[in-house]
Scaffold this motif. Structure first.
Motif, PDB file in Angstrom:
ATOM      1  N   CYS A  39      33.414  37.710  53.824  1.00  0.00           N
ATOM      2  CA  CYS A  39      33.822  36.314  53.791  1.00  0.00           C
ATOM      3  C   CYS A  39      33.448  35.660  55.108  1.00  0.00           C
ATOM      4  CB  CYS A  39      35.318  36.304  53.531  1.00  0.00           C
ATOM      5  SG  CYS A  39      36.261  34.969  54.162  1.00  0.00           S
ATOM      6  N   THR A  41      35.216  34.260  57.175  1.00  0.00           N
ATOM      7  CA  THR A  41      36.168  34.634  58.225  1.00  0.00           C
ATOM      8  C   THR A  41      35.708  35.892  58.965  1.00  0.00           C
ATOM      9  OG1 THR A  41      37.925  33.727  56.860  1.00  0.00           O
ATOM     10  CG2 THR A  41      38.612  35.115  58.682  1.00  0.00           C
ATOM     11  N   HIS A  60      39.549  41.669  54.236  1.00  0.00           N
ATOM     12  CA  HIS A  60      40.847  41.195  53.718  1.00  0.00           C
ATOM     13  C   HIS A  60      40.789  40.824  52.240  1.00  0.00           C
ATOM     14  CE1 HIS A  60      38.601  37.699  55.206  1.00  0.00           C
ATOM     15  NE2 HIS A  60      39.120  37.091  54.159  1.00  0.00           N
ATOM     16  N   GLU A  61      39.660  41.098  51.565  1.00  0.00           N
ATOM     17  CA  GLU A  61      39.539  40.725  50.141  1.00  0.00           C
ATOM     18  C   GLU A  61      39.313  42.012  49.355  1.00  0.00           C
ATOM     19  OE1 GLU A  61      36.269  37.988  49.936  1.00  0.00           O
ATOM     20  OE2 GLU A  61      37.211  36.553  51.278  1.00  0.00           O
ATOM     21  N   GLU A 147      41.550  37.074  46.741  1.00  0.00           N
ATOM     22  CA  GLU A 147      42.058  36.329  47.914  1.00  0.00           C
ATOM     23  C   GLU A 147      41.388  34.957  48.025  1.00  0.00           C
ATOM     24  OE1 GLU A 147      42.377  34.848  51.932  1.00  0.00           O
ATOM     25  OE2 GLU A 147      40.548  35.614  51.065  1.00  0.00           O
TER      26      GLU A 147
HETATM   27 ZN   LIG Z   1      38.211  35.578  52.963  1.00  0.00          ZN
END
Ligand SMILES: [Zn+2]
Ligand SMILES: [Zn+2]
Length: 342
Positions: A39, A41, A60-61, A147
């Motif tokens: 992502c 991020t 985080h996904e 997410e």
């Molecule tokens: Zn993300």
């Protein structure tokens, strides 16, 4: 286990490292990661333009399978397929925002993949309340991008509250923009998608996903295209998903009087925009950041009903060892969604 670690502050300082497998505490659940999405991020964490706490494993996904439960955990079974709400990894639980269920604004919050160890690794340990069970018909691949999809669900259904019969503009055909499009199409909302030079692949996907019109602003004037598509009226709602000044302006100009504008993307800098459009058209401007646990519950009901599928948003799957390729694909907009796996 091998993991993609931000090992020190500063630009870069990211590489595959050997780290200890996380130990499952009494009140925790250990999940074997199947897939984890790359992502924007992650790119910001790499460049140190998003707050992070090295040494920390990125990612985080995720989606995966429960492989161990602590002795104080009830109601979670080994073998269950889950996705994980990583953003609540650390919160204070007592501030005004935690009490309202708006954990995103908790000053003490740390999310997985930048604040605490994330899922570009074989295993993660989480609390049971962070787990969401995936319906049988849903693949682990598509569940891994829950997410960002939750962010689209909040933007479209909770913040903008788009209604059937309206016309929407999604400006910026990145993964979250395309996810917003999918929700709008499922809702029966006529949707125009705008992109810029280099977005051809993503605009073609927007057409496949049911956009009424996909406009490349590199060769077509967005204002003209919107006027033509709406009989001169303008759109009812605009979702800014590009984080670019030209896109912000395009959204404000495309809206009809009394229209609603939602900022979904990060611009990352101060920009100039025609603020008098807000006055003359009496527009409503809102931001939408992330989601709440309620959004995740809503998303899981959408999955269960089978009206939304996400697999066609995933164009590349790579092992974590090939993270440089995965990150480059993401940075260069050469793919839709890129997943990595251990
Ligand atoms: Zn993300
Ligand atoms: Zn708090």
């Amino acid at each position: 286990m091998k993991a993609l670690v931000k090992f020190a502050p500063g630009d870069g300082n990211l590489d595959i490292r050997d780290v200890d497998e996380p130990v499952c505490g009494d009140r925790q659940v250990k999940v074997e990661v199947a897939f984890c999405g790359v992502c924007g991020t992650d790119l910001h964490v790499m460049h140190d333009t998003f707050r992070n706490y090295p040494p920390v494993i990125l990612g985080h996904e995720l989606a995966g399978t429960v492989v161990e439960t602590g002795c104080d955990v009830a109601g979670v079974a080994i073998g269950e397929r889950v996705t994980v709400l990583g953003a609540t990894a650390v919160t204070c639980g007592v501030c005004r925002y935690c009490r309202e269920g708006r954990f995103i604004f908790c000053p003490a919050r740390r999310g997985m993949g930048h604040g605490v160890n994330g899922a570009f690794a074989r295993y993660v340990v989480v609390r049971p309340d962070q787990l969401y069970r995936i319906p049988d018909h849903f693949t682990l691949e598509e569940a891994a991008i829950s997410e960002p999809f939750a962010a689209a669900v909040q933007a479209v259904t909770e913040v903008t509250q788009v209604r059937i019969g309206e016309t929407a503009l999604v400006s910026g055909p990145g993964p979250i923009g395309l996810m917003c499009l999918k929700l709008l199409v499922a809702e029966g909302v006529r949707t125009i998608v705008a992109g810029a030079a280099g977005d051809d692949l993503r605009l073609a996907a927007a057409r496949d996903f049911g956009a009424a019109l996909a406009v490349n602003t590199a060769d077509t004037d967005l204002g003209d295209a919107v006027r033509e598509a709406t009989g001169g009226a303008g759109v009812d709602v605009a979702l800014e998903c590009a984080g670019h000044p030209a896109s912000v302006r395009g959204c404000l100009e495309a809206l009809r009087p009394l229209g609603r504008y939602t900022q979904v993307a990060i611009c990352g800098r101060e920009i100039n925009f025609p603020i008098d459009q807000i006055f003359y058209k009496q527009l409503t401007l809102c931001g939408s950041i992330c989601y709440t646990a309620r959004t995740w519950d809503h998303m899981m009901r959408l999955y269960a009903q089978g009206r939304i599928r996400l697999h066609d948003l995933i164009s590349v799957k790579l092992p974590i060892a090939e993270w440089r390729t995965a990150f480059d694909l993401c940075a260069d907009r050469k793919a839709l969604k890129v997943l990595m796996h251990p």
